[in-house]
Structures are given as structure tokens and as C-alpha cells.
Enzyme design. Sequence first.
Site, PDB file in Angstrom:
ATOM      1  N   GLY A 182      63.328  66.648 175.318  1.00  0.00           N
ATOM      2  CA  GLY A 182      63.754  65.135 175.161  1.00  0.00           C
ATOM      3  C   GLY A 182      62.597  64.171 175.297  1.00  0.00           C
ATOM      4  O   GLY A 182      62.996  63.165 175.430  1.00  0.00           O
ATOM      5  N   GLY A 218      60.646  69.143 171.018  1.00  0.00           N
ATOM      6  CA  GLY A 218      61.012  69.507 169.330  1.00  0.00           C
ATOM      7  C   GLY A 218      60.528  68.248 168.751  1.00  0.00           C
ATOM      8  O   GLY A 218      59.730  68.022 167.972  1.00  0.00           O
ATOM      9  N   ARG A 222      70.340  59.126 161.326  1.00  0.00           N
ATOM     10  CA  ARG A 222      70.171  58.562 162.773  1.00  0.00           C
ATOM     11  C   ARG A 222      70.359  57.036 163.008  1.00  0.00           C
ATOM     12  O   ARG A 222      70.881  56.754 164.003  1.00  0.00           O
ATOM     13  CB  ARG A 222      68.634  58.983 163.219  1.00  0.00           C
ATOM     14  CG  ARG A 222      68.461  60.401 163.228  1.00  0.00           C
ATOM     15  CD  ARG A 222      67.292  60.937 164.259  1.00  0.00           C
ATOM     16  NE  ARG A 222      67.135  60.422 165.396  1.00  0.00           N
ATOM     17  CZ  ARG A 222      66.761  59.504 165.878  1.00  0.00           C
ATOM     18  NH1 ARG A 222      66.128  58.880 165.089  1.00  0.00           N
ATOM     19  NH2 ARG A 222      67.090  59.439 167.498  1.00  0.00           N
ATOM     20  N   TYR A 224      73.056  56.904 165.709  1.00  0.00           N
ATOM     21  CA  TYR A 224      72.537  56.634 167.086  1.00  0.00           C
ATOM     22  C   TYR A 224      72.053  55.057 167.008  1.00  0.00           C
ATOM     23  O   TYR A 224      71.531  54.611 168.100  1.00  0.00           O
ATOM     24  CB  TYR A 224      71.335  57.536 167.437  1.00  0.00           C
ATOM     25  CG  TYR A 224      71.688  58.879 167.350  1.00  0.00           C
ATOM     26  CD1 TYR A 224      72.779  59.493 167.978  1.00  0.00           C
ATOM     27  CD2 TYR A 224      70.837  59.737 166.937  1.00  0.00           C
ATOM     28  CE1 TYR A 224      73.102  60.883 168.177  1.00  0.00           C
ATOM     29  CE2 TYR A 224      71.125  61.032 166.761  1.00  0.00           C
ATOM     30  CZ  TYR A 224      72.169  61.694 167.579  1.00  0.00           C
ATOM     31  OH  TYR A 224      72.436  62.980 167.519  1.00  0.00           O
ATOM     32  N   CYS A 269      77.648  54.886 149.403  1.00  0.00           N
ATOM     33  CA  CYS A 269      78.633  54.164 149.215  1.00  0.00           C
ATOM     34  C   CYS A 269      79.036  53.770 150.679  1.00  0.00           C
ATOM     35  O   CYS A 269      80.247  54.236 151.232  1.00  0.00           O
ATOM     36  CB  CYS A 269      79.924  54.720 148.366  1.00  0.00           C
ATOM     37  SG  CYS A 269      81.099  53.641 147.925  1.00  0.00           S
ATOM     38  N   GLU A 270      78.398  53.101 151.536  1.00  0.00           N
ATOM     39  CA  GLU A 270      78.770  52.959 152.848  1.00  0.00           C
ATOM     40  C   GLU A 270      77.738  51.647 153.348  1.00  0.00           C
ATOM     41  O   GLU A 270      76.797  51.609 153.079  1.00  0.00           O
ATOM     42  CB  GLU A 270      78.251  54.058 153.722  1.00  0.00           C
ATOM     43  CG  GLU A 270      78.756  55.331 153.558  1.00  0.00           C
ATOM     44  CD  GLU A 270      80.376  55.167 154.180  1.00  0.00           C
ATOM     45  OE1 GLU A 270      80.641  54.346 155.172  1.00  0.00           O
ATOM     46  OE2 GLU A 270      81.086  55.926 153.855  1.00  0.00           O
TER      47      GLU A 270
END
Length: 475
Positions: free
Chosen positions: A286, A330, A372, A376, A403-404
Site C-alpha cells: 500500500g 506493487g 481509477r 476511486y 458513452c459515459e
Amino acid sequence: MGAHEAGALHSPGYGGVATVPAWLRPPGDVNELLPQLWSATVRRGPEGALEVGGLPVAELAARFGTPAYILDETDFRARAVAYREAFTDSFADLAGADVYYAGKAFLCTAVARWVAEDGLCLDVCSGGELAVALRAGVDPARIGLHGNNKSDAELERAVAAGVGRIVVDSLEEVGRVADVAARHGVRVPVMIRVTVGVEAHTHEYIATAHEDQKFGVSLSGGVAAATVRAALDRPELDVRGIHSHIGSQIFDTGGFEVAARRVLGLVAQVEREHGVVLPEVDLGGGFGIAYTSEHDPLEPKALADQMAELVARECRGLGIAVPRISVEPGRAVAGPSTFTLYTVGAVKDVELDHGAVRRYVAVDGGMSDNIRTALYDADYSCTLASRESAAPPVLARIVGKHCESGDIVVRDEFLPGDAGRGDLVAVPGTGAYCRSMASQYNHVPRPPVVAVRDGEARVLVRRETEDDLLALDIG
């Protein structure tokens, strides 16, 4: 900042345009690259165009098309080695440390090989990720398997392959892993994942250690202790220790200190009640990266030094030996190593209330290659990549082709006022989770991953084609 019923981003702000976030400042030079946002070999070339690994982005776009994930191999491997060396050095006088690259950030066979060659272990959390690791030739003993709902097939494959550890996520899973081990006639190393009641300062969707969530067994109510006891009672299991993970995009070690205190308290309890010394503790990953100028992540050595100090201090207080520690970076390895290269299409100015204006710059990708921002509320930066510009900066929103209305790649960033159709735009910090979470929404094929090193480029993951899309549709 003015108020608006639709939210602050719709209120008037800087220079007659939409409100600028508090952390974003108008640049003195709109062509400047902030080093903390980009991989090590990214720079502007003699003509002002972006280069990576000695190659201009225009050449990469011509060869591989856009959108494309451009991975700086030198940077990726240097970050991996930096974590391995930092934790090896900082824990050398204790019981040592292992670094597991968290494959969920981004994994392909080439990356798995790099990780193994550079002396890291590999953490996988599905049968598919395990298949990639095995295909890459990673030593199974250096692989750890995670997952809150592992299938029977995944456990069978992991045990048959001889993975170095399985992270047990529930009391029920203890018996399932032990039964698989018995069928194979082996003793399987396991760690017990616990939730330690620490919520890292991060978005609630990616904070994983508070009690009300799906991962691990709770320290409260004796559930974790009961799970450890059940695992110790199964001779097919080699209980190596305790695992915790407190969230993502963390910029200090305060949360790790509390987590370590509680995890090590369980280790001491097991030793006291069962006479068993658990030799390992995994404190998870993290570790944060810089997506924008507001972020200030710790360097690996500072992080490792602080974690070694807090672990040693907690063990002294509990009167127990320091266990071997493992961590799982990561994003911190993969994230800064990669940028996404797009081609600009439509550009439009939209007048908002009170005369404010927002410039929308549409690119040829979007939420299918970077979910993301929508998922988020993540912030990203970007730069005009194909050239320099003397035009004044304009606050822009980089949006995709889907289409958003929520198809936003970069919510707020200053671009040159003359950026337009055909220009290349680069978004840094997209090496972690963007390709891993990519979709085929609107039947848009996923972009390739192109590795660049020392003036050479090669495809690690090829671009999907319409034939690939249609091949799944059996009619």
C-alpha cells in the site's frame, strides 16, 4: 471557492475558468515535467517532444498506435531493486526481510521474470496470476497466494505447484487448505491474514484493514486467535505467521506502527498460549506514489528504516523475538514506471454557471484503460507530449471516448491553450492497476503494454483487436 449545488468543480474559479483544486497551481512553464511524477528516463528532447528510454513518443505512437501503456523497464527494475535492497539492509540486524512484488498492480510474463531476476518474491491473488507466474518460470517457493475466496481448483494448483505460502483468509479455509495438502501428501506453509482495525488515510474503497470488510479474520472477539489455533491443530499446515494489510496509497508509517503492534501482540499470544514461535509477519503493502504535485511519498530506504525501528521497538515491548518481516509493494514499483500515451481528438469549451468555462480535451482511450478516476475519484496529471508550446496554460479536463459522462482520465490539469486534434498527451503514473483493471467497455480493445529500454522498444502485451473481441462471441 464558491459554492454550487452540483459540487465545487462547477463553481467559478481561477481566471474565469472552472475552480482549480487547492493543490493545483498554474505552472510557470506549462512544458515543465515534475520529476516525481515520471519514470527515470522520461525527458523532453531537443525539439521539445517527450522521450522515454531515448525514444521520442511520436516514434512510439507511429509504431504501436495509441492509446498505449509505455513502460520504462529501467525505472521499473530500479524501483524493484531499491525496495529489495532497502528492506534487506534495514532488517539485516534483525531477522531479515522479504519483498513480494504484488502482482495485482500489473503482471505479465516479462514482469514476473524481471521480479524473479531482481531477487524479489511474487504475490499472486488468483489462478490466472499464478498461471502467469508459473509460465514465466518463477520458482514456486518464492510465490505467495492470496485471495478471500480461493476456489478448489486454485488451491489444488497452488499446492501441486509447491507455492511458498498460502495466505489463509478465513477460519473455514484452514480446513480446505489442510485437506488439499493431505491429498497431495505435503505440508503447506500458510500465513493467517488478520484485520487489525486500522483504517489507513485513503479512499474507503481501498482501505482494507477496518473491521467491516471482506478480507481476513478479525483480531476482535478472538476470531484470529481461533483461526491460528485451528491451523496449528492441522499437521498438514506449517503455520509461518500472521499477515495484515491496511490499505493503499499510504504516505507515512503511522498506520503500520499500530498494525504491527496488534499483529505482534497476536504473535506473542500464540507463543504464550501454545508455546509456538511464529517466525514471520507480513505487514502488507500500500505504499503510495506521486500521481500529482500534492503527493510526497517516502523513499524505500526511509520507509524500510522506519518500519524496522517500529517492529524492533514493539517486539522489545512484548518480550518476543523479532520475526522475519515481509512487505508487498506493487503500485510503488509499477505505478511510476509507466505512462499512457493518447492522441487528442475533439476539444471543446463548455460554459458553466457564472461565466466559468471548462475545456474538455477528448482522447482516444478513457475509462476502459484507466477506470481509477471514475472508480476511486483518483487524481492524475498529464502533459502535452508531442511538442513544446508557447501558448498560455488553460485548465483542462481530459476525457475519454466512452458513452459515459463519468469517463474522465484527468480531472484537472493545465495544458497549453493550443493543444488540439492530433497532439499526443501523456498521463504519468499509470503502471499500477490501469492495465490490470482495463475492460472492453463499448467493445474498445485494450491497449498494448510497450517496454522501452536503452533506445529499444518491444511489446510485452499486444493490443487487442476486433478479432479478439469477436472470437469470444460464439453467436
